[in-house]
Enzyme design. Structure first.
Site, PDB file in Angstrom:
ATOM      1  N   ASN A  84       0.858  -1.193   0.000  1.00 11.76           N
ATOM      2  CA  ASN A  84       0.000   0.000   0.000  1.00 11.76           C
ATOM      3  C   ASN A  84       0.886   1.233   0.000  1.00 11.76           C
ATOM      4  O   ASN A  84       1.947   1.261   0.643  1.00 11.76           O
ATOM      5  CB  ASN A  84      -0.899   0.021   1.235  1.00 11.76           C
ATOM      6  CG  ASN A  84      -1.813   1.239   1.246  1.00 11.76           C
ATOM      7  OD1 ASN A  84      -2.792   1.310   0.514  1.00 11.76           O
ATOM      8  ND2 ASN A  84      -1.477   2.232   2.069  1.00 11.76           N
TER       9      ASN A  84
ATOM     10  N   TYR B  87       0.711  10.254   4.633  1.00  9.20           N
ATOM     11  CA  TYR B  87       0.441  10.607   6.023  1.00  9.20           C
ATOM     12  C   TYR B  87       1.552  11.550   6.491  1.00  9.20           C
ATOM     13  O   TYR B  87       2.736  11.252   6.302  1.00  9.20           O
ATOM     14  CB  TYR B  87       0.428   9.356   6.914  1.00  9.20           C
ATOM     15  CG  TYR B  87      -0.209   8.150   6.268  1.00  9.20           C
ATOM     16  CD1 TYR B  87      -1.578   8.111   6.010  1.00  9.20           C
ATOM     17  CD2 TYR B  87       0.558   7.057   5.879  1.00  9.20           C
ATOM     18  CE1 TYR B  87      -2.159   7.009   5.404  1.00  9.20           C
ATOM     19  CE2 TYR B  87      -0.010   5.947   5.273  1.00  9.20           C
ATOM     20  CZ  TYR B  87      -1.376   5.932   5.034  1.00  9.20           C
ATOM     21  OH  TYR B  87      -1.950   4.837   4.425  1.00  9.20           O
ATOM     22  N   ARG B  88       1.164  12.639   7.084  1.00 10.07           N
ATOM     23  CA  ARG B  88       2.176  13.602   7.526  1.00 10.07           C
ATOM     24  C   ARG B  88       3.101  12.963   8.567  1.00 10.07           C
ATOM     25  O   ARG B  88       2.712  12.045   9.299  1.00 10.07           O
ATOM     26  CB  ARG B  88       1.514  14.845   8.090  1.00 10.07           C
ATOM     27  CG  ARG B  88       0.865  14.624   9.454  1.00 10.07           C
ATOM     28  CD  ARG B  88       0.257  15.912   9.973  1.00 10.07           C
ATOM     29  NE  ARG B  88      -0.175  15.797  11.347  1.00 10.07           N
ATOM     30  CZ  ARG B  88      -1.407  16.020  11.774  1.00 10.07           C
ATOM     31  NH1 ARG B  88      -2.353  16.354  10.911  1.00 10.07           N
ATOM     32  NH2 ARG B  88      -1.706  15.920  13.061  1.00 10.07           N
TER      33      ARG B  88
ATOM     34  N   TRP C 148      -0.816   8.038  10.560  1.00  7.78           N
ATOM     35  CA  TRP C 148      -1.841   7.337   9.794  1.00  7.78           C
ATOM     36  C   TRP C 148      -3.089   7.257  10.661  1.00  7.78           C
ATOM     37  O   TRP C 148      -3.110   6.634  11.716  1.00  7.78           O
ATOM     38  CB  TRP C 148      -1.372   5.982   9.286  1.00  7.78           C
ATOM     39  CG  TRP C 148      -0.697   5.043  10.245  1.00  7.78           C
ATOM     40  CD1 TRP C 148      -1.075   4.730  11.523  1.00  7.78           C
ATOM     41  CD2 TRP C 148       0.471   4.262   9.965  1.00  7.78           C
ATOM     42  NE1 TRP C 148      -0.224   3.807  12.053  1.00  7.78           N
ATOM     43  CE2 TRP C 148       0.736   3.493  11.120  1.00  7.78           C
ATOM     44  CE3 TRP C 148       1.300   4.113   8.855  1.00  7.78           C
ATOM     45  CZ2 TRP C 148       1.813   2.615  11.198  1.00  7.78           C
ATOM     46  CZ3 TRP C 148       2.364   3.241   8.943  1.00  7.78           C
ATOM     47  CH2 TRP C 148       2.615   2.513  10.092  1.00  7.78           C
TER      48      TRP C 148
ATOM     49  N   GLU D 114      -1.471   0.935  -5.124  1.00  5.16           N
ATOM     50  CA  GLU D 114      -1.338   2.281  -5.698  1.00  5.16           C
ATOM     51  C   GLU D 114      -0.267   2.322  -6.786  1.00  5.16           C
ATOM     52  O   GLU D 114      -0.332   3.173  -7.689  1.00  5.16           O
ATOM     53  CB  GLU D 114      -1.017   3.290  -4.597  1.00  5.16           C
ATOM     54  CG  GLU D 114      -2.210   3.680  -3.733  1.00  5.16           C
ATOM     55  CD  GLU D 114      -2.601   2.596  -2.730  1.00  5.16           C
ATOM     56  OE1 GLU D 114      -3.684   2.703  -2.122  1.00  5.16           O
ATOM     57  OE2 GLU D 114      -1.811   1.638  -2.540  1.00  5.16           O
TER      58      GLU D 114
ATOM     59  N   ASP E 290      -4.022  22.324   9.702  1.00  2.00           N
ATOM     60  CA  ASP E 290      -4.522  21.344   8.745  1.00  2.00           C
ATOM     61  C   ASP E 290      -5.389  21.958   7.664  1.00  2.00           C
ATOM     62  O   ASP E 290      -5.688  23.155   7.676  1.00  2.00           O
ATOM     63  CB  ASP E 290      -5.293  20.247   9.482  1.00  2.00           C
ATOM     64  CG  ASP E 290      -4.833  18.865   9.062  1.00  2.00           C
ATOM     65  OD1 ASP E 290      -4.753  18.620   7.847  1.00  2.00           O
ATOM     66  OD2 ASP E 290      -4.545  18.035   9.947  1.00  2.00           O
TER      67      ASP E 290
END
Length: 531
Positions: A180, A184-185, A198, A282, A331
């Site tokens: 996968n 994610y930051r 995540w 992906e 954000d």
């Protein structure tokens, strides 16, 4: 032709007049954010009126404290650049390609089989290809590295530190072996560790939980099928609130290997954010988008494959028994996400190209770069929504709704209560489960026209009759829900009501001018001298 890598993409941006190189010294702490924020809002009221909407991509070549470093930002920050990134004239072209693959009919004769050959050849381009070496291995550092050398941004004043904001995070499903790629930051804590944000509904978080379940049961993740193993898995999930809360006793140890690619070709970066089914890699989606396989190379210290042409690769692991406070972070909601506990990523090796280019992004009050990426996802994956909910005509996720607060849906209504069926179907679809408000209208309403939607919705509803509430998962970034990750959602049925739905009053016609009068005025228009 597909872009080979980030550098090929930057060259294309330059040739298209979509790139601005900046050689004045800038600080990665707050200053780059302020510059990029102004540019991303360009062309809108009160924001750089003489610049095109979204402004250009920016390549900073003189970054304070990081001699020789280059930082790319706003690469996807306009509709034109999104189309350029995916090499199409319209995003609907990709949606149509998806539609064609989803509706392939079984060949009935030799001629039909011959017609399918080009499509089968195209499918062969989707699958990633493992190669023996790649540019990302030009420099390999297993000991002498520091994450502090990255020109990572501190984006907003109250952020908890510097963050890696555009990483392609690679994990492997411990049960199936499928890879996968998510985004994610990652808050940089020190030279060797970062946070791994995540959210609990993300695929990588499920990989982490599967490892935790298996460790609690004392079995291999592929063996989580016996009654005893499942009972142990249920227990550890309940005691740790889905693996995201530490407990002082009996939390099993273990590791999940992780790799991170920074600075990939645009199709792969985009593929990392798409809401793909968990069983579809992906890397394959990127191959579909770029019509060319993604080349992968094996990591040095973990059993994972990474994009061979990436600018920077971080290899490492997260411990199952270790969480650390992460945040705050400014954000895409326009608010700060508060501190919370997340796994810690321990870096074991860094590889990179010579003179690597650091790709990053910022999020904040919309519109920003992520708005165009989100709208591309909306258009491209509409056929997948229709596969499950075929009555959908169109959807609109308004940018100001930050993609999980508001979804406007038009449907082809065929039976009573169908709008409510559609709402519940949307709340069962992957990341769409987070949608706070779903508004359903008839097919004759253009959901891309917010004025028309507003007119029709608020004229067509009786609030008590047409609004429903339900409880369920809420996005982790939602600061208004009664509990973290859990709260209420609202559905509005703004379709025309039928007698079979209990509506017995006459429904008025829309106002429309007589076509003959419209044609008459068209002929007279120039003579009227109004323009």
């Amino acid at each position: 032709m597909a872009y080979d890598d980030l550098r090929d993409w930057i060259s294309a941006l330059g040739k298209a007049g979509q790139l601005k190189r900046i050689r004045t010294e800038v600080d990665p702490v707050l200053e780059i954010t302020e510059i990029a924020d102004r540019v991303s809002k360009a062309g809108r009221p009160g924001h750089l009126p003489n610049m095109s909407v979204g402004g250009p991509a920016l390549l900073f070549e003189n970054v304070k404290g990081h001699p020789g470093a280059s930082v790319l930002i706003n690469q996807f920050g306009s509709e034109e650049r999104m189309k350029l990134a995916l090499q199409v004239d319209s995003l609907d072209e990709i949606a149509e390609r998806i539609h064609e693959f989803l509706h392939v009919k079984s060949p009935e004769g030799l001629l039909d089989k011959m017609k399918m050959l080009p499509m089968l050849a195209d499918v062969g381009k989707f699958f990633p290809k493992t190669v023996s070496k790649g540019p990302c291995k030009e420099v390999i550092k297993k000991d002498n590295f520091s994450l502090l050398d990255l020109p990572a941004l501190k984006c907003w004043p109250q952020d908890g530190g510097r963050f890696i904001t555009l990483p392609c995070v690679i994990t492997r499903d411990p049960k199936t072996g499928k890879r996968n790629v998510g985004m994610y930051r990652m808050q940089i804590y020190d030279e060797r560790t970062t946070g791994m944000h995540w959210q609990r509904q993300k695929v990588a978080a499920e990989h982490y939980r599967d490892m935790l379940r298996a460790a609690a049961a004392g079995v291999d993740p592929k063996q989580l099928k016996s009654g005893a193993a499942r009972t142990a898995a249920v227990d550890i999930m309940a005691r740790t609130s889905g693996g995201m809360n530490l407990v002082n006793e009996n939390r099993p140890s273990g590791k999940l290997e992780v790799a991170v690619a920074i600075g990939t070709d645009p199709a792969l970066t985009f593929a990392a954010i798409v809401p793909a089914p968990p069983d579809v890699e992906e890397f394959m989606i990127a191959g579909f988008l770029r019509q060319k396989p993604v080349e992968l190379v094996k990591c040095e210290t973990v059993d994972l494959e990474v994009p061979a042409n990436a600018e920077i690769i971080l290899e490492g692991y997260v411990n199952l028994d270790e969480l650390r406070s992460e945040g705050p972070f400014g954000d895409h909601t326009g608010f700060y996400t508060m501190q919370d506990d997340y796994p810690v990523f321990h870096v074991t090796c860094v590889t990179h190209r010579k003179n690597p280019i650091y790709a990053t992004t910022i999020v904040g009050k919309p519109p920003m770069e992520d708005a165009y990426m989100g709208k591309a996802v909306e258009r491209i994956f509409l056929p997948l929504m229709r596969l499950t909910i075929p009555e959908i005509v169109d959807v609109n996720l308004p940018v100001e709704g930050v993609f999980h607060n508001l979804m406007l849906v038009s449907i082809r209504k065929s039976y009573p209560g169908q709008a409510r069926k559609v709402m519940n179907a949307i709340w069962s679809l992957g990341q769409a489960m987070f949608t706070k408000v779903v508004v359903v209208v008839d097919e004759d309403v253009d959901v891309q026209d917010l004025g028309e939607v507003t007119l029709k919705v608020f004229n067509n509803i009786d609030p008590e009759r047409d609004i429903q509430f339900t409880m369920g998962p809420i996005d982790s970034l939602d600061h208004a829900s009664r509990l973290p990750n859990y709260g209420s959602k609202m559905g509005i049925d703004a379709t025309r009501k039928w007698a079979s739905e209990g509506f017995m009053r006459p429904w008025p016609d829309d106002l429309r001018m007589d076509p003959a009068i419209k044609a008459l005025v068209d002929k007279k228009w120039k003579d009227l001298g109004i323009e």
